[in-house]
Scaffold this motif. Structure first.
Motif, PDB file in Angstrom:
ATOM      1  N   GLY A 153      14.034   5.361  -1.786  1.00 44.70           N
ATOM      2  CA  GLY A 153      15.406   5.573  -2.211  1.00 44.70           C
ATOM      3  C   GLY A 153      16.463   5.106  -1.252  1.00 44.70           C
ATOM      4  O   GLY A 153      17.660   5.165  -1.572  1.00 44.70           O
ATOM      5  N   GLU A 154      16.083   4.626  -0.093  1.00 40.91           N
ATOM      6  CA  GLU A 154      17.075   4.229   0.902  1.00 40.91           C
ATOM      7  C   GLU A 154      17.114   2.715   1.139  1.00 40.91           C
ATOM      8  O   GLU A 154      18.116   2.193   1.625  1.00 40.91           O
ATOM      9  CB  GLU A 154      16.790   4.936   2.235  1.00 40.91           C
ATOM     10  CG  GLU A 154      16.899   6.446   2.152  1.00 40.91           C
ATOM     11  CD  GLU A 154      16.558   7.119   3.475  1.00 40.91           C
ATOM     12  OE1 GLU A 154      16.257   6.386   4.440  1.00 40.91           O
ATOM     13  OE2 GLU A 154      16.583   8.356   3.527  1.00 40.91           O
ATOM     14  N   LEU A 155      16.032   2.033   0.814  1.00 42.60           N
ATOM     15  CA  LEU A 155      15.942   0.608   1.139  1.00 42.60           C
ATOM     16  C   LEU A 155      16.436  -0.296   0.012  1.00 42.60           C
ATOM     17  O   LEU A 155      16.865  -1.419   0.266  1.00 42.60           O
ATOM     18  CB  LEU A 155      14.498   0.251   1.486  1.00 42.60           C
ATOM     19  CG  LEU A 155      13.929   0.949   2.726  1.00 42.60           C
ATOM     20  CD1 LEU A 155      12.457   0.612   2.876  1.00 42.60           C
ATOM     21  CD2 LEU A 155      14.693   0.523   3.970  1.00 42.60           C
ATOM     22  N   LEU A 156      16.365   0.184  -1.229  1.00 41.21           N
ATOM     23  CA  LEU A 156      16.755  -0.632  -2.369  1.00 41.21           C
ATOM     24  C   LEU A 156      17.952  -0.025  -3.089  1.00 41.21           C
ATOM     25  O   LEU A 156      18.165   1.187  -3.063  1.00 41.21           O
ATOM     26  CB  LEU A 156      15.594  -0.765  -3.363  1.00 41.21           C
ATOM     27  CG  LEU A 156      14.345  -1.506  -2.904  1.00 41.21           C
ATOM     28  CD1 LEU A 156      13.320  -1.542  -4.030  1.00 41.21           C
ATOM     29  CD2 LEU A 156      14.666  -2.918  -2.444  1.00 41.21           C
ATOM     30  N   ASP A 157      18.696  -0.885  -3.758  1.00 40.90           N
ATOM     31  CA  ASP A 157      19.792  -0.435  -4.597  1.00 40.90           C
ATOM     32  C   ASP A 157      19.262   0.495  -5.686  1.00 40.90           C
ATOM     33  O   ASP A 157      18.169   0.288  -6.224  1.00 40.90           O
ATOM     34  CB  ASP A 157      20.467  -1.656  -5.225  1.00 40.90           C
ATOM     35  CG  ASP A 157      21.673  -1.296  -6.055  1.00 40.90           C
ATOM     36  OD1 ASP A 157      22.768  -1.253  -5.500  1.00 40.90           O
ATOM     37  OD2 ASP A 157      21.487  -1.049  -7.272  1.00 40.90           O
ATOM     38  N   ARG A 158      20.025   1.506  -6.024  1.00 44.02           N
ATOM     39  CA  ARG A 158      19.611   2.500  -7.005  1.00 44.02           C
ATOM     40  C   ARG A 158      19.306   1.870  -8.360  1.00 44.02           C
ATOM     41  O   ARG A 158      18.390   2.297  -9.067  1.00 44.02           O
ATOM     42  CB  ARG A 158      20.727   3.542  -7.164  1.00 44.02           C
ATOM     43  CG  ARG A 158      20.397   4.723  -8.074  1.00 44.02           C
ATOM     44  CD  ARG A 158      19.317   5.596  -7.466  1.00 44.02           C
ATOM     45  NE  ARG A 158      18.089   5.557  -8.248  1.00 44.02           N
ATOM     46  CZ  ARG A 158      16.960   6.150  -7.874  1.00 44.02           C
ATOM     47  NH1 ARG A 158      16.908   6.778  -6.728  1.00 44.02           N
ATOM     48  NH2 ARG A 158      15.887   6.082  -8.621  1.00 44.02           N
ATOM     49  N   LYS A 159      20.031   0.813  -8.721  1.00 43.18           N
ATOM     50  CA  LYS A 159      19.792   0.148 -10.001  1.00 43.18           C
ATOM     51  C   LYS A 159      18.403  -0.477 -10.051  1.00 43.18           C
ATOM     52  O   LYS A 159      17.737  -0.463 -11.091  1.00 43.18           O
ATOM     53  CB  LYS A 159      20.855  -0.920 -10.244  1.00 43.18           C
ATOM     54  CG  LYS A 159      22.240  -0.355 -10.527  1.00 43.18           C
ATOM     55  CD  LYS A 159      23.235  -1.481 -10.773  1.00 43.18           C
ATOM     56  CE  LYS A 159      24.626  -0.918 -11.049  1.00 43.18           C
ATOM     57  NZ  LYS A 159      25.623  -1.999 -11.268  1.00 43.18           N
ATOM     58  N   LEU A 160      17.966  -1.026  -8.919  1.00 45.21           N
ATOM     59  CA  LEU A 160      16.620  -1.607  -8.862  1.00 45.21           C
ATOM     60  C   LEU A 160      15.556  -0.530  -9.003  1.00 45.21           C
ATOM     61  O   LEU A 160      14.563  -0.711  -9.712  1.00 45.21           O
ATOM     62  CB  LEU A 160      16.434  -2.377  -7.555  1.00 45.21           C
ATOM     63  CG  LEU A 160      17.294  -3.615  -7.346  1.00 45.21           C
ATOM     64  CD1 LEU A 160      17.028  -4.223  -5.976  1.00 45.21           C
ATOM     65  CD2 LEU A 160      17.041  -4.643  -8.443  1.00 45.21           C
ATOM     66  N   CYS A 205       0.813  -1.226   0.000  1.00 43.11           N
ATOM     67  CA  CYS A 205       0.000   0.000   0.000  1.00 43.11           C
ATOM     68  C   CYS A 205       0.843   1.272   0.000  1.00 43.11           C
ATOM     69  O   CYS A 205       0.645   2.171  -0.811  1.00 43.11           O
ATOM     70  CB  CYS A 205      -0.953  -0.007   1.199  1.00 43.11           C
ATOM     71  SG  CYS A 205      -2.117  -1.393   1.190  1.00 43.11           S
ATOM     72  N   ARG A 206       1.817   1.326   0.922  1.00 43.67           N
ATOM     73  CA  ARG A 206       2.615   2.540   1.057  1.00 43.67           C
ATOM     74  C   ARG A 206       3.837   2.549   0.143  1.00 43.67           C
ATOM     75  O   ARG A 206       4.389   3.611  -0.141  1.00 43.67           O
ATOM     76  CB  ARG A 206       3.048   2.709   2.516  1.00 43.67           C
ATOM     77  CG  ARG A 206       1.865   2.822   3.481  1.00 43.67           C
ATOM     78  CD  ARG A 206       2.311   2.853   4.934  1.00 43.67           C
ATOM     79  NE  ARG A 206       3.003   4.112   5.250  1.00 43.67           N
ATOM     80  CZ  ARG A 206       3.595   4.354   6.406  1.00 43.67           C
ATOM     81  NH1 ARG A 206       3.599   3.412   7.352  1.00 43.67           N
ATOM     82  NH2 ARG A 206       4.183   5.489   6.638  1.00 43.67           N
ATOM     83  N   LYS A 207       4.235   1.364  -0.332  1.00 42.66           N
ATOM     84  CA  LYS A 207       5.381   1.229  -1.239  1.00 42.66           C
ATOM     85  C   LYS A 207       6.604   1.996  -0.724  1.00 42.66           C
ATOM     86  O   LYS A 207       7.245   2.776  -1.434  1.00 42.66           O
ATOM     87  CB  LYS A 207       5.002   1.689  -2.651  1.00 42.66           C
ATOM     88  CG  LYS A 207       3.944   0.796  -3.304  1.00 42.66           C
ATOM     89  CD  LYS A 207       3.592   1.241  -4.695  1.00 42.66           C
ATOM     90  CE  LYS A 207       2.700   0.228  -5.398  1.00 42.66           C
ATOM     91  NZ  LYS A 207       1.472  -0.122  -4.656  1.00 42.66           N
ATOM     92  N   LYS A 208       6.935   1.722   0.514  1.00 40.27           N
ATOM     93  CA  LYS A 208       8.039   2.432   1.159  1.00 40.27           C
ATOM     94  C   LYS A 208       9.402   2.112   0.541  1.00 40.27           C
ATOM     95  O   LYS A 208      10.361   2.862   0.731  1.00 40.27           O
ATOM     96  CB  LYS A 208       8.057   2.113   2.656  1.00 40.27           C
ATOM     97  CG  LYS A 208       6.915   2.756   3.439  1.00 40.27           C
ATOM     98  CD  LYS A 208       7.079   2.592   4.935  1.00 40.27           C
ATOM     99  CE  LYS A 208       8.246   3.406   5.467  1.00 40.27           C
ATOM    100  NZ  LYS A 208       8.332   3.343   6.950  1.00 40.27           N
ATOM    101  N   TYR A 209       9.469   1.029  -0.207  1.00 43.90           N
ATOM    102  CA  TYR A 209      10.732   0.692  -0.856  1.00 43.90           C
ATOM    103  C   TYR A 209      11.132   1.715  -1.922  1.00 43.90           C
ATOM    104  O   TYR A 209      12.271   1.722  -2.402  1.00 43.90           O
ATOM    105  CB  TYR A 209      10.665  -0.711  -1.483  1.00 43.90           C
ATOM    106  CG  TYR A 209       9.510  -0.927  -2.428  1.00 43.90           C
ATOM    107  CD1 TYR A 209       9.605  -0.580  -3.766  1.00 43.90           C
ATOM    108  CD2 TYR A 209       8.311  -1.489  -1.985  1.00 43.90           C
ATOM    109  CE1 TYR A 209       8.550  -0.788  -4.639  1.00 43.90           C
ATOM    110  CE2 TYR A 209       7.256  -1.703  -2.847  1.00 43.90           C
ATOM    111  CZ  TYR A 209       7.369  -1.344  -4.175  1.00 43.90           C
ATOM    112  OH  TYR A 209       6.321  -1.534  -5.032  1.00 43.90           O
ATOM    113  N   LEU A 210      10.192   2.587  -2.306  1.00 42.42           N
ATOM    114  CA  LEU A 210      10.486   3.598  -3.318  1.00 42.42           C
ATOM    115  C   LEU A 210      11.134   4.856  -2.746  1.00 42.42           C
ATOM    116  O   LEU A 210      11.437   5.792  -3.496  1.00 42.42           O
ATOM    117  CB  LEU A 210       9.199   3.997  -4.057  1.00 42.42           C
ATOM    118  CG  LEU A 210       8.510   2.896  -4.882  1.00 42.42           C
ATOM    119  CD1 LEU A 210       7.205   3.407  -5.462  1.00 42.42           C
ATOM    120  CD2 LEU A 210       9.434   2.396  -5.988  1.00 42.42           C
TER     121      LEU A 210
END
Length: 233
Positions: free
Chosen positions: A215-222, A208-213
């Motif tokens: 910028g801190e939780l996922l690699d920039r390439k992803l 719902c919140r898509k917190k992975y977007l």
């Protein structure tokens, strides 16, 4: 050159993209209502070959099967006014072994369930019954105009069949954008499960919140790959 239909089928098969995911790609649509897998653990996808049964008779089923090339396709048997089993093990063996269909989807009942289960045929259906249809014409045949209407909808579409049921991708939806959406949903699923299993995020934060977007939780390439998908769907 590989056609879009062939490319879509290959993509779905190679990645085992589920009927659930395909339904999501189609905007929560596409289910063939009422049908379920007779044998568990089956996964089939392919182009649809359309036939029909009518008025508790399988006469037209026999006729159409004798005339139609269904090799490598998912045979879709559309039920018109049949509350009895449309066919059983004899016809199923003919369809699968001799006509070499990829799977069978029936909006109705089949019989000889013990054999169909023992042989582990890839079948999706509404129900089973010991009482079968007659093998002679029974009342009026399907109107030609109605037949052409149904054939235009189903023939050449793509079905995805698994334990959740059957979803059909209409012909007009089989485009380059569909391929992009299928690739995107597979990539998104990978990210969601990474967030769940590795980052231990809640499903509320993931879905719902898509917190992975952020910028801190996922690699920039992803993140860049996600953004590229979003531009093209």
């Amino acid at each position: 050159m590989e056609s879009i239909v062939t490319e879509a089928i290959s993509l779905i098969e190679a990645n085992k993209i589920s009927s659930t995911e395909v339904g999501d790609v189609l905007g929560k649509k596409g289910q063939i209502e009422g049908v379920h897998a007779l044998n568990k653990g089956m996964f089939r996808t392919g182009e649809v070959a359309f036939i029909y049964a009518i008025n508790n008779s399988n006469y037209e089923v026999h006729r159409q099967l004798a005339e139609k090339d269904i090799k490598g396709k998912i045979l879709f048997v559309y039920n018109v006014n049949c509350d009895k089993a449309i066919f059983g093990d004899l016809v199923t063996k003919y369809i699968m072994l001799y006509k070499q269909a990829r799977a069978i989807v029936v909006t109705g009942k089949l019989r000889d369930a013990h054999t169909l289960i023992k042989e582990q045929y890839p079948i999706w259906l509404e129900d089973v019954s010991p009482i079968g249809c007659v093998n002679k014409q029974n009342g009026e045949d399907l109107d030609v105009e109605e037949y052409e209407r149904l054939k235009a909808i189903y023939e050449g579409a793509v079905m995805v069949c698994d334990d959740s049921g059957v979803v059909m991708i209409p012909k007009e939806k089989i485009t380059g954008q569909l391929l992009t959406k299928l690739n995107f949903i597979e990539f998104q699923e990978d990210i969601w499960f990474y967030c769940l299993d590795t980052l231990k995020m809640s499903t509320f934060d993931i879905v719902c919140r898509k917190k992975y977007l952020d910028g801190e939780l996922l690699d920039r390439k992803l993140l860049d790959k996600l953004e590229e998908f979003q531009k093209n769907i």
